[in-house]
Design a protein around this motif. Structure first.
Motif, PDB file in Angstrom:
ATOM      1  N   LEU A   1      19.009   3.613  -2.252  1.00 22.15           N
ATOM      2  CA  LEU A   1      19.150   2.896  -3.520  1.00 22.15           C
ATOM      3  C   LEU A   1      17.858   2.152  -3.853  1.00 22.15           C
ATOM      4  CD1 LEU A   1      21.189   1.921  -5.767  1.00 22.15           C
ATOM      5  CD2 LEU A   1      21.518  -0.092  -4.351  1.00 22.15           C
ATOM      6  N   LEU A   2      17.347   1.411  -2.871  1.00 23.16           N
ATOM      7  CA  LEU A   2      16.121   0.638  -3.112  1.00 23.16           C
ATOM      8  C   LEU A   2      14.955   1.561  -3.434  1.00 23.16           C
ATOM      9  CD1 LEU A   2      16.351  -2.101  -0.322  1.00 23.16           C
ATOM     10  CD2 LEU A   2      16.696  -2.397  -2.774  1.00 23.16           C
ATOM     11  N   GLU A   3      14.809   2.617  -2.636  1.00 22.48           N
ATOM     12  CA  GLU A   3      13.678   3.521  -2.846  1.00 22.48           C
ATOM     13  C   GLU A   3      13.726   4.153  -4.232  1.00 22.48           C
ATOM     14  OE1 GLU A   3      13.329   6.353   0.356  1.00 22.48           O
ATOM     15  OE2 GLU A   3      13.219   4.744   1.849  1.00 22.48           O
ATOM     16  N   ASN A   4      14.906   4.582  -4.640  1.00 22.88           N
ATOM     17  CA  ASN A   4      15.009   5.268  -5.924  1.00 22.88           C
ATOM     18  C   ASN A   4      14.932   4.317  -7.104  1.00 22.88           C
ATOM     19  OD1 ASN A   4      15.410   8.216  -5.368  1.00 22.88           O
ATOM     20  ND2 ASN A   4      16.896   7.298  -3.982  1.00 22.88           N
ATOM     21  N   LEU A   5      15.448   3.112  -6.885  1.00 20.78           N
ATOM     22  CA  LEU A   5      15.357   2.107  -7.949  1.00 20.78           C
ATOM     23  C   LEU A   5      13.889   1.785  -8.230  1.00 20.78           C
ATOM     24  CD1 LEU A   5      17.257   0.308  -9.636  1.00 20.78           C
ATOM     25  CD2 LEU A   5      16.875  -1.486  -7.953  1.00 20.78           C
ATOM     26  N   PHE A   6      13.132   1.594  -7.162  1.00 22.20           N
ATOM     27  CA  PHE A   6      11.723   1.244  -7.355  1.00 22.20           C
ATOM     28  C   PHE A   6      10.917   2.432  -7.865  1.00 22.20           C
ATOM     29  CE2 PHE A   6      10.711  -3.120  -6.109  1.00 22.20           C
ATOM     30  CZ  PHE A   6      11.999  -3.553  -5.844  1.00 22.20           C
ATOM     31  N   GLN A   7      11.362   3.606  -7.495  1.00 20.73           N
ATOM     32  CA  GLN A   7      10.688   4.802  -7.999  1.00 20.73           C
ATOM     33  C   GLN A   7      10.897   4.919  -9.511  1.00 20.73           C
ATOM     34  OE1 GLN A   7      11.091   8.119  -5.430  1.00 20.73           O
ATOM     35  NE2 GLN A   7      10.916   9.591  -7.104  1.00 20.73           N
ATOM     36  N   LEU A   8      12.098   4.555  -9.940  1.00 22.74           N
ATOM     37  CA  LEU A   8      12.419   4.594 -11.362  1.00 22.74           C
ATOM     38  C   LEU A   8      11.581   3.583 -12.136  1.00 22.74           C
ATOM     39  CD1 LEU A   8      14.570   6.495 -12.430  1.00 22.74           C
ATOM     40  CD2 LEU A   8      16.117   4.553 -12.581  1.00 22.74           C
ATOM     41  N   ILE A   9      11.436   2.398 -11.558  1.00 22.74           N
ATOM     42  CA  ILE A   9      10.698   1.329 -12.248  1.00 22.74           C
ATOM     43  C   ILE A   9       9.194   1.585 -12.204  1.00 22.74           C
ATOM     44  CG2 ILE A   9      10.253  -1.160 -12.338  1.00 22.74           C
ATOM     45  CD1 ILE A   9      12.945  -1.532 -10.854  1.00 22.74           C
ATOM     46  N   PHE A  10       8.694   1.927 -11.019  1.00 19.84           N
ATOM     47  CA  PHE A  10       7.237   1.989 -10.839  1.00 19.84           C
ATOM     48  C   PHE A  10       6.686   3.413 -10.733  1.00 19.84           C
ATOM     49  CE2 PHE A  10       8.559  -2.151  -9.211  1.00 19.84           C
ATOM     50  CZ  PHE A  10       7.688  -2.989  -9.865  1.00 19.84           C
ATOM     51  N   THR A  11       7.559   4.422 -10.901  1.00 24.14           N
ATOM     52  CA  THR A  11       7.240   5.845 -10.681  1.00 24.14           C
ATOM     53  C   THR A  11       6.833   6.099  -9.222  1.00 24.14           C
ATOM     54  OG1 THR A  11       4.844   5.908 -11.078  1.00 24.14           O
ATOM     55  CG2 THR A  11       6.267   5.994 -13.028  1.00 24.14           C
ATOM     56  N   ALA A  12       6.804   7.384  -8.857  1.00 24.82           N
ATOM     57  CA  ALA A  12       6.500   7.731  -7.471  1.00 24.82           C
ATOM     58  C   ALA A  12       5.007   7.676  -7.184  1.00 24.82           C
ATOM     59  CB  ALA A  12       7.052   9.131  -7.172  1.00 24.82           C
ATOM     60  N   ASN A  13       4.181   7.540  -8.218  1.00 21.04           N
ATOM     61  CA  ASN A  13       2.730   7.528  -8.007  1.00 21.04           C
ATOM     62  C   ASN A  13       2.297   6.288  -7.239  1.00 21.04           C
ATOM     63  OD1 ASN A  13       2.639   9.807  -9.606  1.00 21.04           O
ATOM     64  ND2 ASN A  13       2.440   8.588 -11.484  1.00 21.04           N
ATOM     65  N   PRO A  14       1.415   6.482  -6.265  1.00 23.27           N
ATOM     66  CA  PRO A  14       0.917   5.324  -5.513  1.00 23.27           C
ATOM     67  C   PRO A  14       0.173   4.356  -6.444  1.00 23.27           C
ATOM     68  CG  PRO A  14       0.288   7.388  -4.455  1.00 23.27           C
ATOM     69  CD  PRO A  14       0.860   7.748  -5.782  1.00 23.27           C
ATOM     70  N   LYS A  15       0.379   3.068  -6.206  1.00 26.70           N
ATOM     71  CA  LYS A  15      -0.300   2.051  -7.009  1.00 26.70           C
ATOM     72  C   LYS A  15      -1.318   1.322  -6.136  1.00 26.70           C
ATOM     73  CE  LYS A  15       2.544   1.150 -10.903  1.00 26.70           C
ATOM     74  NZ  LYS A  15       2.440   2.575 -11.246  1.00 26.70           N
ATOM     75  N   PRO A  16      -2.547   1.141  -6.626  1.00 20.40           N
ATOM     76  CA  PRO A  16      -3.535   0.394  -5.845  1.00 20.40           C
ATOM     77  C   PRO A  16      -3.098  -1.067  -5.701  1.00 20.40           C
ATOM     78  CG  PRO A  16      -4.373   0.886  -8.034  1.00 20.40           C
ATOM     79  CD  PRO A  16      -3.074   1.622  -7.911  1.00 20.40           C
ATOM     80  N   TYR A  17      -3.310  -1.624  -4.538  1.00 16.10           N
ATOM     81  CA  TYR A  17      -2.896  -3.002  -4.276  1.00 16.10           C
ATOM     82  C   TYR A  17      -4.156  -3.853  -4.152  1.00 16.10           C
ATOM     83  CZ  TYR A  17      -0.084  -6.793  -2.272  1.00 16.10           C
ATOM     84  OH  TYR A  17       0.570  -7.982  -2.043  1.00 16.10           O
ATOM     85  N   PRO A  18      -4.287  -4.853  -5.021  1.00 15.34           N
ATOM     86  CA  PRO A  18      -5.492  -5.687  -4.947  1.00 15.34           C
ATOM     87  C   PRO A  18      -5.418  -6.612  -3.733  1.00 15.34           C
ATOM     88  CG  PRO A  18      -4.005  -6.538  -6.609  1.00 15.34           C
ATOM     89  CD  PRO A  18      -3.339  -5.333  -6.032  1.00 15.34           C
ATOM     90  N   GLY A  19      -6.216  -6.342  -2.746  1.00 12.59           N
ATOM     91  CA  GLY A  19      -6.206  -7.198  -1.565  1.00 12.59           C
ATOM     92  C   GLY A  19      -6.660  -8.602  -1.932  1.00 12.59           C
ATOM     93  N   PHE A  20      -5.958  -9.600  -1.523  1.00 12.80           N
ATOM     94  CA  PHE A  20      -6.356 -10.960  -1.884  1.00 12.80           C
ATOM     95  C   PHE A  20      -6.772 -11.779  -0.677  1.00 12.80           C
ATOM     96  CE2 PHE A  20      -1.735 -10.885  -1.551  1.00 12.80           C
ATOM     97  CZ  PHE A  20      -1.501 -11.884  -0.646  1.00 12.80           C
ATOM     98  N   ILE A  21      -6.706 -11.158   0.503  1.00 15.76           N
ATOM     99  CA  ILE A  21      -7.191 -11.865   1.687  1.00 15.76           C
ATOM    100  C   ILE A  21      -8.692 -11.599   1.774  1.00 15.76           C
ATOM    101  CG2 ILE A  21      -7.035 -12.124   4.181  1.00 15.76           C
ATOM    102  CD1 ILE A  21      -4.169 -11.090   3.977  1.00 15.76           C
ATOM    103  N   THR A  22      -9.500 -12.540   1.326  1.00 16.65           N
ATOM    104  CA  THR A  22     -10.954 -12.305   1.267  1.00 16.65           C
ATOM    105  C   THR A  22     -11.711 -13.413   1.981  1.00 16.65           C
ATOM    106  OG1 THR A  22     -10.836 -13.322  -0.901  1.00 16.65           O
ATOM    107  CG2 THR A  22     -11.061 -10.931  -0.838  1.00 16.65           C
ATOM    108  N   LEU A  23     -11.500 -13.463   3.288  1.00 14.43           N
ATOM    109  CA  LEU A  23     -12.277 -14.406   4.091  1.00 14.43           C
ATOM    110  C   LEU A  23     -13.448 -13.615   4.687  1.00 14.43           C
ATOM    111  CD1 LEU A  23      -9.392 -16.339   5.851  1.00 14.43           C
ATOM    112  CD2 LEU A  23     -10.913 -17.208   4.072  1.00 14.43           C
ATOM    113  N   PRO A  24     -14.479 -14.310   5.114  1.00 18.73           N
ATOM    114  CA  PRO A  24     -15.591 -13.569   5.712  1.00 18.73           C
ATOM    115  C   PRO A  24     -15.150 -12.874   6.996  1.00 18.73           C
ATOM    116  CG  PRO A  24     -15.862 -15.942   5.977  1.00 18.73           C
ATOM    117  CD  PRO A  24     -14.726 -15.742   5.041  1.00 18.73           C
ATOM    118  N   PRO A  25     -15.664 -11.686   7.279  1.00 15.03           N
ATOM    119  CA  PRO A  25     -15.306 -10.987   8.512  1.00 15.03           C
ATOM    120  C   PRO A  25     -15.902 -11.668   9.730  1.00 15.03           C
ATOM    121  CG  PRO A  25     -16.999  -9.794   7.306  1.00 15.03           C
ATOM    122  CD  PRO A  25     -16.604 -10.952   6.444  1.00 15.03           C
ATOM    123  N   ILE A  26     -15.276 -11.454  10.863  1.00 16.66           N
ATOM    124  CA  ILE A  26     -15.816 -11.994  12.120  1.00 16.66           C
ATOM    125  C   ILE A  26     -16.720 -10.924  12.721  1.00 16.66           C
ATOM    126  CG2 ILE A  26     -15.266 -12.728  14.471  1.00 16.66           C
ATOM    127  CD1 ILE A  26     -12.644 -13.796  13.411  1.00 16.66           C
TER     128      ILE A  26
END
Lengths: 294, 322, 253
Positions: free
Chosen positions: A107-132
């Protein structure tokens, strides 16, 4: 890169994926311990968390508020799931519960597929601390933040379960529901709380996972979900430290297998280890072996 | 079972099986069931075999098995490899391919039954799940059968007659096994393993029997599927496929053969009917699934069902176990 | 008289706990033997060792001279020890008749294909099994309930059905774990009469765990008293009654 550095990188990879498995596995193991339910929909909460945070980030809210709202939304979803679908079936057979959980997962998978389509969506990473930077290897902020957040949450959760009254109630209900009820513990509230905590952890896992592995899609949760469940079983299902240990072992085995043995046969190797593990130590690494009373 | 009853039952079985076959043939010939739906009918036969055979482990033995698609895959690929490699007369080759499919799956069933002798319940469910995934992962990496690209050019041997025949054999063999001393022993393991042992039942033997029997028919179903689709891909035999079969078993009633047959018909036809809803199809399916499980355990629905059952007289023997 | 059962120095550890220690038992053919002791004395553990549910840590168990150590539960059942359970363990969703047919399976030998193809041997053996099952059920007047589901029987009848099922394996020794638990005095008396009949009719020895002291003293020919897993006393009911240790530990007078 030297062989040693290569190995260190794999170690870090293993720790990273292990921490995400651990967050998910905690939810699995807590729900299993208390409701004796393999909540197949648990992996999909990660996906829900990822999409909700994606939408909220789009509105321009600050990242910490996005995280907070996502966690609350997923916790509520977990409780609703429990009340609507699992509670009426508490006396039903395990298999009926399992099928219901699978139904919710679909149910969850198909509901979200209906809303957001099956196409992958890029996710803007917001964790932007300097690397170690450690010598010649660089650890990106995603990696160490994931690890730190996961470990901190596990410690808090363990303290909560061991020290607080609600935590004790949870342990009591998972030990013996009937006796807990007689002792005046509100079993329904306790079970709901367990779902809420499990789902909140899955939401955090979803956010961290998306930061590391953009883009996201509606079925992104099922594979980490199954892997986390395996980790929980490996560690001894129902046991909180077991789930964490199992998750880190699984993450490590995966990273090392990919790097040094075969990435094609990764699943076969991981699942074979799981089978052998279960045959040799059926109750898991930290699980208790409960003998049936005759 | 009294001997006279047995003969009567045999006659009823024979007449209804023959009548069912003739009826379908007439409907096909008259064009009432078009070519598209003829394919669905064939799928129903395959799903009946899958569901009834899974019922042996999940319903009668009482073990949750999540790797049925793995047995099906093994049967499908082995039989396809056989009939593609050897080029015999179809009349000889296809039955042999079906048998090869069944036996290959049976061998895997034997391997899976080994941990089943030590583990029960959820742990065993995970083992069967893991096993199904291993089979799929191995197939993906076997270039000799096409790997991820898929395995094509399999001869189109599967006809309605073959599928119907195999489904009938599977149903009759399962029912007959359940109504024998071996079948009773399998059920006793589900009911109470310790009491079964104390009554002289070698529970390991019967767990083994149930797994091997179940795997054999899953393999046959896979072989039918391979020679019907003529193209195989590891991506078909996922955990979702195993779950789809399990859903049919649970919906039909654990340990009810008739229920398994009915639910495989319903759950094969239902998605087709929902096809017009395109995007909402899977959503509707999942909602129906949850509602069915909830209503199954709601007291009002239970009472209503009892009434319906009463109207149709008492259930047959097999239903006693459900 | 020969001994049906000979137990020597039987002991078992659960982790660090010594649950049973140094137990000796000699049960003669056709004897009615009582095993008593306070709660937690290890009586059911003894049953579990005798029937192969637990493997003893040390000591030997011999049935008619044959060593049972290391044998599986179903092998022991087929060799001639059968039992009932303290907390009834029936095949609940099977009929009363089927419950008995499961243990009568020990008397049939038709193969898998004979069963599936329903060959003549199947019909012959099934008929014989069903007849024997019905005659066993009639001993406890359960023949009228044969086609009911076991879970739908009243409590007392469920206990009796367990005994019938135990008789299906044609035991030489029958272990009864508190068969009268939950029964009123009259039902208990009837049950004991039936046990007596069964013992004579089928010529088997019976080992009985029971809490009802009066009952045990009344019908058993020999008694062993367990306390904290060790043997406190062993003898005829009269000897047990007058044994000072038993009085101190068990009767509490």
């Amino acid at each position: 890169m030297s062989a040693f550095n290569q190995f260190l990188m794999q170690l870090i990879n293993g720790l990273n994926i292990g921490s995400i498995y651990a967050l998910i596995a905690l939810g699995y193991t807590m729900v299993y311990g208390i409701a004796k339910l393999i909540n197949f929909a648990h992996g999909d909460i990660i996906m829900v968390g990822a999409y909700i945070s994606l939408v909220l980030l789009g509105t321009g809210l600050p990242w910490w508020l996005v995280c907070l709202l996502t966690i609350i939304a997923c916790a509520v979803l977990g409780v609703v799931m429990e009340k609507v679908a699992y509670k009426p079936l508490r006396k039903a057979s395990r298999i009926s519960l399992l099928i219901t959980a699978i139904g919710i997962s679909y149910l969850l998978e198909n509901l979200f597929q209906l809303i957001f389509t099956a196409n992958p969506k890029p996710y803007p990473g917001f964790i932007t601390l300097p690397p170690i930077v450690l010598g010649s290897i660089t650890i990106s902020s995603n990696y160490y933040i994931t690890f730190i957040v996961s470990v901190t949450l596990m410690i808090i959760l363990n303290l909560f379960v061991q020290k607080t009254n609600m935590g004790k109630a949870m342990r009591a209900v998972s030990e013996d529901e009937g006796a807990a009820r007689l002792m005046g513990i509100n079993v329904d509230t306790t079970i709901s709380l367990t779902f809420a905590i499990g789902s909140a952890l899955a939401a955090i896992a979803g956010i961290l996972y998306s930061n590391c592995y953009s883009p996201i899609n509606p079925t992104m949760g099922s594979l980490p979900g199954i892997k986390a469940f395996i980790a929980a079983v490996l560690g001894g299902i129902g046991s909180i430290p077991g789930a964490v240990l199992g998750a880190f072992i699984l993450g490590m085995v995966e990273a090392m297998t990919k790097a040094y043995i075969s990435s094609q046969f990764l699943d076969s190797i991981v699942f074979t280890i799981l089978i052998l593990m279960l045959i040799l130590k059926p109750a898991g690494i930290l699980g208790r072996n409960v003998k049936e009373k005759v | 079972m009294k001997k006279n009853d047995f003969k009567k039952q045999l006659l009823i079985d024979f007449v209804s099986i023959a009548a069912g076959y003739v009826l379908m043939r007439v409907l096909f010939a008259a064009g009432i069931i078009n070519t598209y739906w003829q394919g669905i009918v064939l799928n129903i036969c395959i799903n009946v075999i899958l569901t009834v055979s899974l019922n042996m482990t999940s319903g009668f033995l009482g073990e949750l098995a999540l790797g049925h698609a793995g047995f099906m895959a093994a049967g499908a690929y082995a039989s396809a490899f056989f009939s593609k490699t050897l080029k015999l007369l179809p009349v000889i080759e296809f039955p042999a391919a079906l048998l090869i499919g069944g036996l290959t799956a049976m061998l895997l069933g034997f391997i899976v039954s080994l941990p089943a002798l030590r583990l029960r319940g959820d742990y065993l469910a995970i083992i069967t799940l893991a096993f199904g995934e291993i089979v799929r992962n191995l197939l993906k990496n076997m270039d000799i059968v096409g790997g991820t690209k898929g395995y094509s050019g399999i001869p189109a041997y599967t006809t309605f007659t073959w599928a119907y025949l195999m489904a009938v054999i599977c149903v009759l063999a399962t029912r007959s096994l359940i109504n024998s001393r071996q079948g009773r022993s399998i059920i006793s393991v589900r009911e109470d393993e310790i009491a079964a042992e104390a009554s002289g039942v070698n529970t390991n033997t019967y767990k083994f029997l149930a797994f091997v029997f179940s795997a054999f028919f899953a393999g046959v179903a896979g072989a039918l599927y391979a020679h019907y689709m003529r193209f195989l891909q590891p991506g078909v035999f996922t955990l979702d496929k195993s779950i789809e079969i399990l859903v049919m078993v649970v919906l039909g009633g654990m340990g009810s053969i008739r229920g398994s047959v009915i639910s495989s018909v319903i759950l094969t036809v239902l998605p087709e009917l929902l096809r017009s809803m395109s995007d909402y199809r899977m959503l509707a399916y999942s909602v129906v699934l949850i509602m069915m499980m909830l209503s199954k355990h709601s007291e009002t629905v239970q009472a209503a069902l009892e009434k319906v059952k009463g109207m149709f007289g008492r259930g047959r023997k097999e239903e006693v176990h459900s | 008289m020969t001994n049906v059962l000979e137990v020597r120095d039987l002991g078992i550890n659960f982790g660090g706990l010594r649950a049973v220690d140094g137990l000796n038992l000699d049960i003669e053919e056709n004897q009615l033997y009582g095993l008593i002791g306070p709660n937690g004395a290890g009586k059911t553990t003894v049953f579990n060792m005798l029937t192969g549910v637990y493997e003893p840590t040390d000591g030997t168990i011999k049935l008619n001279g044959q060593l049972l150590n290391g044998k599986k539960a179903h092998e022991i059942a087929r060799l001639g020890i059968s039992r009932t359970f303290q907390n009834i363990r029936l095949f609940k969703d099977m009929t009363v008749l089927e419950n008995v047919l499961i243990s009568l399976d020990t008397q049939a030998d038709y193969g898998l294909f004979t069963g599936i193809l329903k060959l003549p041997k199947f019909h012959a053996q099934e008929k014989a099994m069903e007849e024997e099952a019905m005659s066993l059920l009639s001993v406890f007047h359960l023949e009228g309930d044969a086609h009911k589901l076991a879970k739908n029987l009243p409590y007392g009848k469920q206990r009796e059905l367990e005994i019938v099922r135990a008789l299906g394996t044609h035991p030489k020794l029958l272990l009864l774990d508190e068969p009268a638990a939950g029964m009123n005095p009259q039902e208990t008396q009837e049950l004991m009469d039936t046990i007596e009949t069964v013992r004579k009719q089928f010529n088997i020895a019976v080992l009985l765990i029971e809490h009802d002291m009066k009952l045990v003293m009344g019908i058993c020919e020999k008694i062993t008293v367990l306390n904290y897993g060790t043997m406190l006393a062993c003898g005829t009911p009269d000897e047990i009654k007058s044994n000072p240790d038993v009085i101190k530990a068990y009767l509490g007078e």
